[in-house]
Write a protein that holds these residues in place. Structure first.
Motif, short mmCIF file in Angstrom:
data_model
loop_
_atom_site.label_atom_id
_atom_site.label_comp_id
_atom_site.label_asym_id
_atom_site.label_seq_id
_atom_site.Cartn_x
_atom_site.Cartn_y
_atom_site.Cartn_z
N GLY B 86 0.83 -1.20 0.00
CA GLY B 86 0.00 0.00 0.00
C GLY B 86 0.87 1.25 0.00
N GLU B 87 0.30 2.32 0.51
CA GLU B 87 0.99 3.60 0.54
C GLU B 87 2.21 3.51 1.45
OE1 GLU B 87 0.00 8.04 2.14
OE2 GLU B 87 -1.67 6.71 1.77
N THR B 88 3.34 4.07 1.01
CA THR B 88 4.54 3.93 1.84
C THR B 88 5.08 5.30 2.22
OG1 THR B 88 5.91 3.86 -0.14
CG2 THR B 88 5.28 1.75 0.85
N THR B 89 5.81 5.30 3.31
CA THR B 89 6.52 6.49 3.73
C THR B 89 7.99 6.10 3.86
OG1 THR B 89 6.79 8.09 5.47
CG2 THR B 89 5.95 5.95 6.14
N HIS B 90 8.90 7.05 3.60
CA HIS B 90 10.32 6.68 3.59
C HIS B 90 11.02 7.19 4.84
CE1 HIS B 90 10.50 4.94 -0.43
NE2 HIS B 90 9.48 5.77 -0.66
N LEU B 91 11.78 6.29 5.41
CA LEU B 91 12.51 6.65 6.62
C LEU B 91 13.91 6.03 6.50
CD1 LEU B 91 11.90 7.87 9.56
CD2 LEU B 91 11.85 5.49 10.27
N HIS B 92 14.93 6.86 6.45
CA HIS B 92 16.31 6.39 6.31
C HIS B 92 16.44 5.41 5.15
CE1 HIS B 92 17.30 8.40 9.99
NE2 HIS B 92 16.44 7.69 10.68
N GLY B 93 15.74 5.69 4.07
CA GLY B 93 15.87 4.83 2.90
C GLY B 93 15.01 3.58 2.94
N LEU B 94 14.32 3.32 4.06
CA LEU B 94 13.43 2.16 4.12
C LEU B 94 12.02 2.58 3.71
CD1 LEU B 94 14.32 0.38 7.49
CD2 LEU B 94 14.38 -0.63 5.21
N ALA B 95 11.38 1.79 2.85
CA ALA B 95 10.00 2.09 2.48
C ALA B 95 9.09 1.40 3.48
CB ALA B 95 9.72 1.59 1.07
N LEU B 96 8.41 2.19 4.33
CA LEU B 96 7.55 1.61 5.35
C LEU B 96 6.09 1.82 4.96
CD1 LEU B 96 9.40 2.85 8.55
CD2 LEU B 96 9.57 0.64 7.44
N SER B 97 5.31 0.76 5.08
CA SER B 97 3.90 0.86 4.70
C SER B 97 3.11 1.57 5.80
CB SER B 97 3.35 -0.55 4.48
OG SER B 97 1.99 -0.58 4.77
N VAL B 98 2.35 2.59 5.41
CA VAL B 98 1.60 3.38 6.38
C VAL B 98 0.51 2.52 7.02
CG1 VAL B 98 0.11 5.37 6.72
CG2 VAL B 98 2.03 5.51 5.16
N SER B 99 -0.23 1.77 6.18
CA SER B 99 -1.31 0.96 6.75
C SER B 99 -0.73 -0.18 7.59
CB SER B 99 -2.22 0.42 5.65
OG SER B 99 -1.53 0.23 4.47
N GLY B 100 0.47 -0.65 7.24
CA GLY B 100 1.12 -1.67 8.06
C GLY B 100 1.41 -1.13 9.45
N ILE B 101 1.93 0.10 9.51
CA ILE B 101 2.22 0.71 10.81
C ILE B 101 0.93 0.92 11.59
CG2 ILE B 101 3.10 2.79 11.95
CD1 ILE B 101 5.10 3.05 9.66
N ARG B 102 -0.13 1.35 10.87
CA ARG B 102 -1.41 1.59 11.53
C ARG B 102 -1.94 0.30 12.14
NH1 ARG B 102 -6.68 1.03 10.96
NH2 ARG B 102 -8.02 2.66 11.78
N LEU B 103 -1.87 -0.80 11.34
CA LEU B 103 -2.38 -2.08 11.83
C LEU B 103 -1.58 -2.56 13.04
CD1 LEU B 103 -4.44 -4.32 11.30
CD2 LEU B 103 -2.72 -5.47 9.93
N ALA B 104 -0.24 -2.44 12.94
CA ALA B 104 0.60 -2.88 14.06
C ALA B 104 0.28 -2.08 15.32
CB ALA B 104 2.08 -2.75 13.70
N ALA B 105 0.05 -0.78 15.15
CA ALA B 105 -0.26 0.06 16.31
C ALA B 105 -1.60 -0.33 16.92
CB ALA B 105 -0.27 1.53 15.92
N LEU B 106 -2.59 -0.56 16.04
CA LEU B 106 -3.92 -0.94 16.53
C LEU B 106 -3.86 -2.26 17.29
CD1 LEU B 106 -6.96 -0.30 16.58
CD2 LEU B 106 -7.19 -1.61 14.48
N ILE B 107 -3.13 -3.24 16.70
CA ILE B 107 -3.04 -4.56 17.34
C ILE B 107 -2.34 -4.44 18.69
CG2 ILE B 107 -1.94 -6.81 17.16
CD1 ILE B 107 -2.61 -6.77 14.20
N THR B 108 -1.27 -3.62 18.73
CA THR B 108 -0.55 -3.45 20.00
C THR B 108 -1.48 -2.88 21.06
OG1 THR B 108 1.38 -2.94 18.67
CG2 THR B 108 1.52 -2.45 21.02
#
Lengths: 208, 248
Positions: B86-108
């Motif tokens: 899905g949509e990604t955001t870049h951090l130190h050259g790593l492409a991180l999925s925004v919805s992935g981060i959202r899901l991980a945060a919700l599950i946590t």
């Protein structure tokens, strides 16, 4: 192997929960009054197995022995595994109440299947016995990992990579479980073979 | 290693009937596990924290309990942002999925909320009283019997394994990654199984002698008091409020 609460979607939780209820009901119906105590004490023993750490390279893995549970208890492995997982959830916060149904199904269904399919092979030649016991340990973990991965994947397709990693990381555990199950069954056959005849009607040496 | 550090206490939560606490725990778990909304999960989180405060549990052991939950969420944090797509955001050259981060945060958030609630509600009863409480809310008596007996003999059988293990260590056994270790540990556990098997026969015979017919009786059948009903009603109302919040 335990899925935490809050990860899975409603349909997955409901489906596997219903399957666990059915499995447990069959398992409870199969234990007669004389055998309740044995199921309970073997469930404690399998809980203790999960506290045993097996060294593996620099780290260690803990035993599951669901394959052996299935070989010995057959359908009664369902209530035994349910109780052991509930106690783990209460003692160690592994998993929660709702996901308990899914975790139990993922662990107990392969155990029961392996037990029912592979047990007849114990009575044949030594080599078929060796193969069957190794397979019971190996396949129960393999299918448990697969079911766990499947529950993640069905909940959210974005979890499928995580699910793949989960199955692959369990490969060494499958081999260890296979070997350990084999050693344990060989030991039991020499020391107390009637444990492996748990379900045969002739084997109720009680007083009633 | 196996203990119930929070079971004994004098807080209002410790004094509630286990049946009431089990029903509350199930309702709250179902609500949080099935929600997709951060608001509902956060609201339930506040409720769970409140319950922990009312129960007066020590902070450090509770945090240590939460650690076990977060092993799995850590695994999700390590995989989901990289693999979700899905949509990604870049951090130190790593492409991180925004919805992935959202899901991980919700599950946590959800996992920790449920773990806190279960600690406050269930860990404040002994497992023995929970076992009888489960029977009180309609779980099959045979299952409760297995639960109570498994719990009763857990410690005995664990000690038996430890005794065998100690004896092996005193004879020079060192656990390493080799076949000898695997064989030895298998045999130690197999011997534990044999002992459990024989103990089960003896306990069963002893119980038959004392007139056991498959049912355990409670010496003191606890009655629900008004405070129990009040607690149940307010918890269910809070859950209902959160559920309607999630629907609108």
């Amino acid at each position: 192997m335990h899925i935490s609460e809050g990860v899975l979607s409603g349909p997955v939780l409901l489906g596997s929960g219903a399957a666990t209820i059915i499995g447990t009901a069959i398992g409870l119906r199969k234990v007669n009054h004389e055998r309740l105590m044995t199921v309970a004490l073997l469930a404690s023993a399998f809980f203790v197995a999960s506290l045993i750490h097996i060294p593996l390279g620099p780290g260690s893995v803990h035993l599951l022995l669901t394959g052996l549970t299935g070989l010995i208890l057959g359908w009664s492995a369902f209530p035994a595994i349910l109780v052991a997982l509930l106690l783990q959830a209460l003692f160690f916060q592994y998993g929660g109440l709702l996901v308990l149904g899914t975790n139990t199904f993922n662990m107990a269904a392969p155990a029961v299947a392996c037990g029912l399919i592979l047990r007849p092979w114990l009575k044949r030649t030594k080599s078929s016995r060796t193969t069957a016991t190794f397979l019971a340990g190996f396949c129960s973990i393999f299918f448990s990992a697969l079911l766990t991965a499947l529950s993640l994947r069905l909940s959210d397709t974005g979890l499928s990579q995580a699910a793949k990693i989960l199955v692959l990381s369990h490969l060494p555990i499958m081999l260890i479980e296979g070997g350990i199950t084999l050693f344990i069954v060989e030991f039991l056959l020499r020391v107390q073979p009637d444990i492996l005849d748990f379900n045969s009607p002739a084997n109720t040496n009680d007083l009633s | 290693m196996i203990d119930e550090p929070f079971a004994i206490g004098e807080s209002p939560l410790h004094r509630r009937d286990p049946r009431v606490k089990i029903i509350t725990a199930i309702t709250l778990t179902v609500l949080v596990a099935l929600t997709d909304s951060f608001v509902v999960a956060a609201g339930a989180g506040v409720l769970a924290l409140l319950l922990v405060l009312v129960a007066g549990l020590p902070i450090l052991p509770v945090l240590r309990h939460l650690l076990a939950v977060n092993v799995f969420t850590l695994f999700l944090w390590l995989t989901l942002p990289l693999t979700y797509g899905g949509e990604t955001t870049h951090l130190h050259g790593l492409a991180l999925s925004v919805s992935g981060i959202r899901l991980a945060a919700l599950i946590t958030l959800k996992s920790n909320t449920i773990a806190l609630a279960l600690t406050a509600l269930l860990s404040t009863s002994t497992i023995a009283s929970l076992g009888h409480g489960l029977e009180g809310i309609g779980i099959p008596p045979r299952l409760c019997f297995i639960l109570l007996t498994t719990y009763r003999y857990l410690f005995v059988i664990h000690q038996e394994y430890q005794r065998l293990h100690r004896a092996a260590v005193m004879r020079g056994f060192v656990a390493r990654t080799n076949l000898h270790t695997y064989k030895t540990l298998s045999h130690l556990f197999a011997m534990t199984l044999v002992k459990s098997w024989n103990r089960a026969q003896r306990v069963h015979q002893a119980m038959l002698l004392r007139g056991f017919t498959g049912k355990l009786f409670l010496l003191r059948q606890p009655l629900l008091i008004p405070a129990d009903y009040l607690f149940l009603a307010s918890c269910l109302a809070a859950c209902g409020g959160l559920a309607t919040l999630g629907l609108c």
